[in-house]
Design a protein around this motif. Structure first.
Motif, mmCIF file in Angstrom:
data_model
loop_
_atom_site.group_PDB
_atom_site.id
_atom_site.type_symbol
_atom_site.label_atom_id
_atom_site.label_comp_id
_atom_site.label_asym_id
_atom_site.label_seq_id
_atom_site.Cartn_x
_atom_site.Cartn_y
_atom_site.Cartn_z
ATOM 1 N N GLY A 66 1.036 6.801 -1.415
ATOM 2 C CA GLY A 66 0.643 6.120 -2.647
ATOM 3 C C GLY A 66 -0.863 5.982 -2.773
ATOM 4 N N CYS A 67 -1.516 5.703 -1.651
ATOM 5 C CA CYS A 67 -2.980 5.597 -1.639
ATOM 6 C C CYS A 67 -3.625 6.933 -1.976
ATOM 7 C CB CYS A 67 -3.440 5.099 -0.269
ATOM 8 S SG CYS A 67 -5.218 4.865 -0.130
ATOM 9 N N THR A 122 -4.622 3.655 -11.938
ATOM 10 C CA THR A 122 -3.864 2.796 -11.020
ATOM 11 C C THR A 122 -2.575 2.305 -11.659
ATOM 12 O OG1 THR A 122 -5.970 2.063 -10.080
ATOM 13 C CG2 THR A 122 -4.019 0.769 -9.532
ATOM 14 N N VAL A 123 -2.654 1.873 -12.921
ATOM 15 C CA VAL A 123 -1.471 1.351 -13.612
ATOM 16 C C VAL A 123 -0.429 2.449 -13.805
ATOM 17 C CG1 VAL A 123 -0.651 0.342 -15.779
ATOM 18 C CG2 VAL A 123 -2.761 -0.488 -14.758
ATOM 19 N N LEU A 124 -0.863 3.653 -14.173
ATOM 20 C CA LEU A 124 0.081 4.748 -14.419
ATOM 21 C C LEU A 124 0.740 5.225 -13.132
ATOM 22 C CD1 LEU A 124 -1.140 4.663 -17.253
ATOM 23 C CD2 LEU A 124 -1.223 7.160 -17.213
ATOM 24 N N VAL A 125 -0.023 5.341 -12.057
ATOM 25 C CA VAL A 125 0.569 5.741 -10.772
ATOM 26 C C VAL A 125 1.576 4.695 -10.301
ATOM 27 C CG1 VAL A 125 0.062 6.139 -8.334
ATOM 28 C CG2 VAL A 125 -1.387 7.161 -10.069
ATOM 29 N N THR A 126 1.244 3.422 -10.488
ATOM 30 C CA THR A 126 2.164 2.349 -10.093
ATOM 31 C C THR A 126 3.440 2.388 -10.933
ATOM 32 O OG1 THR A 126 0.272 0.968 -9.466
ATOM 33 C CG2 THR A 126 2.398 -0.135 -9.762
ATOM 34 N N GLY A 127 3.290 2.548 -12.249
ATOM 35 C CA GLY A 127 4.469 2.615 -13.121
ATOM 36 C C GLY A 127 5.370 3.785 -12.787
ATOM 37 N N ALA A 176 7.889 3.234 5.657
ATOM 38 C CA ALA A 176 7.139 2.379 4.733
ATOM 39 C C ALA A 176 5.642 2.648 4.845
ATOM 40 C CB ALA A 176 7.444 0.912 5.017
ATOM 41 N N LEU A 177 5.171 2.854 6.079
ATOM 42 C CA LEU A 177 3.759 3.191 6.285
ATOM 43 C C LEU A 177 3.417 4.525 5.633
ATOM 44 C CD1 LEU A 177 1.023 2.625 7.652
ATOM 45 C CD2 LEU A 177 1.911 3.751 9.701
ATOM 46 N N ALA A 178 4.329 5.499 5.763
ATOM 47 C CA ALA A 178 4.110 6.805 5.128
ATOM 48 C C ALA A 178 4.056 6.674 3.607
ATOM 49 C CB ALA A 178 5.217 7.773 5.532
ATOM 50 N N GLY A 179 4.952 5.861 3.038
ATOM 51 C CA GLY A 179 4.933 5.652 1.592
ATOM 52 C C GLY A 179 3.654 5.000 1.112
#
Length: 449
Positions: free
Chosen positions: A50-51, A367-372, A43-46
């Motif tokens: 993501g960052c 940010t929105v596109l990476v999250t989606g 989870a830390l790696a994810g």
């Protein structure tokens, strides 16, 4: 400016912390003997990945703006190249001993992966292997295969270690370390880069109305989420964010679910491909994704991002339809897998460049596109996995056609909202031109808007 310097410092520190965390995670994984500890580490790696994904894309868009499409293609080419290279680094350390037999439900490589997973996740998981033809009772406590595969994680940790070191060196050269004196920065600010690469504007930005002043949304790492940046924005502004994110929700989700289940689809009826041959399909898929991103680098300098996204989405739908029609043909499965890799390869960077260009680099599109896209990879894999198990292998292609059609529908909606948003913006610009002579009347009109 101080604001731009603060944004650069935030981004570089985020990249340094995240890339260092990834090296630490790879070094720690072989020592995990409990599934809860392993889940926490992963989870830390994810979170770190993501960052890095968000910050890297956002900074490229902020610095290069209209010229960012080619740089985004280069960035995502190296992402695909790393995904293709890392299994090759791990492969020599995967033992062929204690694998599943050739007539089992998985190939030898998958067996060695699962065997190591059982060793890593704890001794309680060895019961799952009793049905294998090879007994595990004679294995020593520290199995050599488990030790050898640990080297792969440590090598990956060492390979990644120069990245945080390079970021730290850049922080030092930029004078952003508290212990180091200020010095002339290596990187140009966005304004300086614009002066270097673009011709002078016909009109000074200070003469523009308030809502057309240079926007601070990308100047601060967290600035785009401030409420003041959304005040007075038309609904088309939010609709563009949502529809673009939904397109990537579908396309990135298809990338994840296809690479995860194409092997299972191939070995099931009606194709019943051999395990060894089917094992080449995910590698073929990721190989053509990497090739497609490499080809897209020169293409993106000639073709508009909107055109590239349109071609990609239509190509995905057509490919899935061909695979559905010729679902009994193994040759079409390999050709279709390569075709999907090519069409899905440049969708994310092209969509990001297109959306940011629509919004004139305001708002939180990156940010929105990476999250989606990330949510799509997670959700569609779970959805397709459950449908595949319940309805059989044919549903795998049906899901692909449905997801492709949904992606095309959301893209058409995005084009509609783009047209609407452009109309609103051009209307405001005309009002600005008519009222430039009188400040009072201009202020009243802007209040009305």
């Amino acid at each position: 400016s101080p604001l731009c310097s603060r944004s650069l410092a935030q981004s570089l520190w985020a990249l340094f912390t995240s890339s260092l965390a990834i090296s630490l995670v790879f070094a720690i994984i072989p020592f995990c003997r409990d599934v809860k500890v392993l889940a926490s580490v992963m989870a830390l790696a994810g979170l770190a990945m993501g960052c890095i994904d968000t910050v890297a894309n956002m900074q490229l868009v902020r610095v290069y703006q209209k010229d960012s499409a080619i740089f985004l293609q280069v960035l995502h080419f190296f992402v695909g190249f790393g995904a293709l290279l890392s299994p090759l680094i791990a492969d020599p350390f995967l033992s062929e001993a204690n694998c599943l037999p050739a007539n089992g439900t998985a190939n030898a490589t998958s067996g060695s992966h699962l065997f190591h997973a059982s060793r890593v996740l704890g001794q309680h998981h060895t019961e799952a292997w009793r049905w294998s033809n090879h007994s595990l009772s004679g294995l020593p406590p520290q199995d050599r295969a488990g030790t050898r595969v640990s080297y792969a994680f440590w090598i990956m940790a060492l390979i990644n270690l120069p990245v945080p070191m390079a970021v730290l060196f850049l922080l030092y050269k930029e004078g952003l370390l508290a212990c180091c004196p200020q010095r002339r920065p290596l990187l140009l600010s966005a304004d300086e880069l614009a002066l270097e690469t673009q011709p002078p504007e016909k009109e000074d930005a200070s003469s523009l109305p308030p809502k057309f002043q240079p926007h601070p949304g990308h100047e601060d790492l967290f600035g785009c989420w401030q409420r003041k940046n959304f005040k007075g924005a038309p609904y088309s502004f939010f609709a563009i964010h949502i529809t673009a994110a939904l397109v990537l929700f579908m396309t990135d989700g298809m990338t994840g679910e296809y690479s995860a289940f194409v092997y299972s689809y191939a070995v099931e009826k009606p194709l019943s491909v051999g395990h060894k041959v089917a094992g080449y399909l995910p590698s073929l898929f990721w190989g053509f994704i990497t090739l497609g991103r490499l080809i897209s680098i020169p293409i993106s300098s000639k073709v508009k991002p909107a055109t590239m996204v349109f071609v990609n989405v239509v190509g995905v739908v057509v490919t899935f339809l061909v695979l559905l029609v010729f679902s009994y043909n193994v040759v079409f499965l390999f050709v279709g897998t390569a075709s999907l890799g090519l069409f899905l390869s440049s969708t994310f960077p092209s969509m990001l460049a297109y959306t940011e260009d629509i919004l004139q680099y305001k708002g939180c599109a990156t940010t929105v596109l990476v999250t989606g896209a990330g949510i799509g990879e997670m959700v569609l894999q779970m959805l397709v996995g459950s449908i595949f198990q319940a309805q059989g292998s044919y549903s795998f292609l049906v899901c692909g056609v449905i997801f492709g059609c949904l992606a095309f529908t959301f893209y058409v909606l995005l084009l509609f909202f783009h047209r609407m948003h452009s109309g609103l913006s051009s209307g405001k610009e005309r009002i600005c031109c008519y009222t430039r002579g009188g400040k009072q009347s201009e202020a009243r009109l802007w209040e009305m808007l």
